[in-house]
Design a protein around this motif. Structure first.
Motif, mmCIF file in Angstrom:
data_model
loop_
_atom_site.group_PDB
_atom_site.id
_atom_site.type_symbol
_atom_site.label_atom_id
_atom_site.label_comp_id
_atom_site.label_asym_id
_atom_site.label_seq_id
_atom_site.Cartn_x
_atom_site.Cartn_y
_atom_site.Cartn_z
ATOM 1 N N PRO A 176 -46.922 8.241 -1.008
ATOM 2 C CA PRO A 176 -46.027 8.958 -0.098
ATOM 3 C C PRO A 176 -44.963 8.012 0.461
ATOM 4 N N ASN A 177 -43.785 8.547 0.677
ATOM 5 C CA ASN A 177 -42.736 7.704 1.247
ATOM 6 C C ASN A 177 -42.885 7.670 2.768
ATOM 7 N N HIS A 178 -42.098 6.848 3.414
ATOM 8 C CA HIS A 178 -42.236 6.640 4.853
ATOM 9 C C HIS A 178 -41.947 7.901 5.651
ATOM 10 N N SER A 179 -40.992 8.696 5.221
ATOM 11 C CA SER A 179 -40.643 9.895 5.993
ATOM 12 C C SER A 179 -41.768 10.926 5.956
ATOM 13 N N SER A 180 -42.454 11.054 4.834
ATOM 14 C CA SER A 180 -43.552 12.025 4.787
ATOM 15 C C SER A 180 -44.745 11.536 5.610
ATOM 16 N N ILE A 181 -44.976 10.242 5.633
ATOM 17 C CA ILE A 181 -46.041 9.694 6.474
ATOM 18 C C ILE A 181 -45.703 9.934 7.938
ATOM 19 N N TRP A 182 -44.438 9.713 8.304
ATOM 20 C CA TRP A 182 -43.990 9.921 9.677
ATOM 21 C C TRP A 182 -44.149 11.382 10.080
ATOM 22 N N ARG A 183 -43.726 12.318 9.227
ATOM 23 C CA ARG A 183 -43.849 13.755 9.521
ATOM 24 C C ARG A 183 -45.303 14.155 9.676
ATOM 25 N N THR A 184 -46.163 13.642 8.822
ATOM 26 C CA THR A 184 -47.583 13.953 8.908
ATOM 27 C C THR A 184 -48.172 13.427 10.204
ATOM 28 N N SER A 185 -47.794 12.224 10.595
ATOM 29 C CA SER A 185 -48.286 11.642 11.847
ATOM 30 C C SER A 185 -47.849 12.476 13.044
ATOM 31 N N VAL A 186 -46.592 12.909 13.033
ATOM 32 C CA VAL A 186 -46.083 13.726 14.136
ATOM 33 C C VAL A 186 -46.825 15.059 14.189
ATOM 34 N N THR A 187 -47.037 15.673 13.051
ATOM 35 C CA THR A 187 -47.736 16.950 12.997
ATOM 36 C C THR A 187 -49.158 16.826 13.518
ATOM 37 N N ILE A 188 -49.858 15.807 13.099
ATOM 38 C CA ILE A 188 -51.237 15.597 13.556
ATOM 39 C C ILE A 188 -51.257 15.326 15.055
ATOM 40 N N THR A 189 -50.335 14.519 15.541
ATOM 41 C CA THR A 189 -50.269 14.208 16.967
ATOM 42 C C THR A 189 -50.028 15.468 17.787
ATOM 43 N N LYS A 190 -49.110 16.305 17.350
ATOM 44 C CA LYS A 190 -48.829 17.555 18.071
ATOM 45 C C LYS A 190 -50.038 18.483 18.043
ATOM 46 N N ALA A 191 -50.715 18.565 16.927
ATOM 47 C CA ALA A 191 -51.897 19.428 16.832
ATOM 48 C C ALA A 191 -52.999 18.954 17.770
#
Length: 53
Positions: free
Chosen positions: A6-21
């Motif tokens: 995975p590239n950095h942007s997809s890792i970042w988006r996943t981290s943000v999504t998990i944090t919000k959840a």
């Protein structure tokens, strides 16, 4: 050969999504408790009114 890393942007988006959840789940607990307390309070007030009549 394609890269499946995975590239950095997809890792970042996943981290943000998990944090919000996780945040939403934690904030929901107190809200649900307040809702239950309000329902219980209303029920007790209704019972008290019916006993006064």
């Amino acid at each position: 050969m394609p890269s499946y890393a995975p590239n950095h942007s997809s890792i970042w988006r996943t981290s943000v999504t998990i944090t919000k959840a996780l945040r939403d789940a934690e904030e929901a607990g107190p809200f649900i408790n307040r809702l239950k307390d309000a329902k219980t309070e209303k029920l007790l007030m209704d019972i008290n009114r019916s006993n006064e009549v």
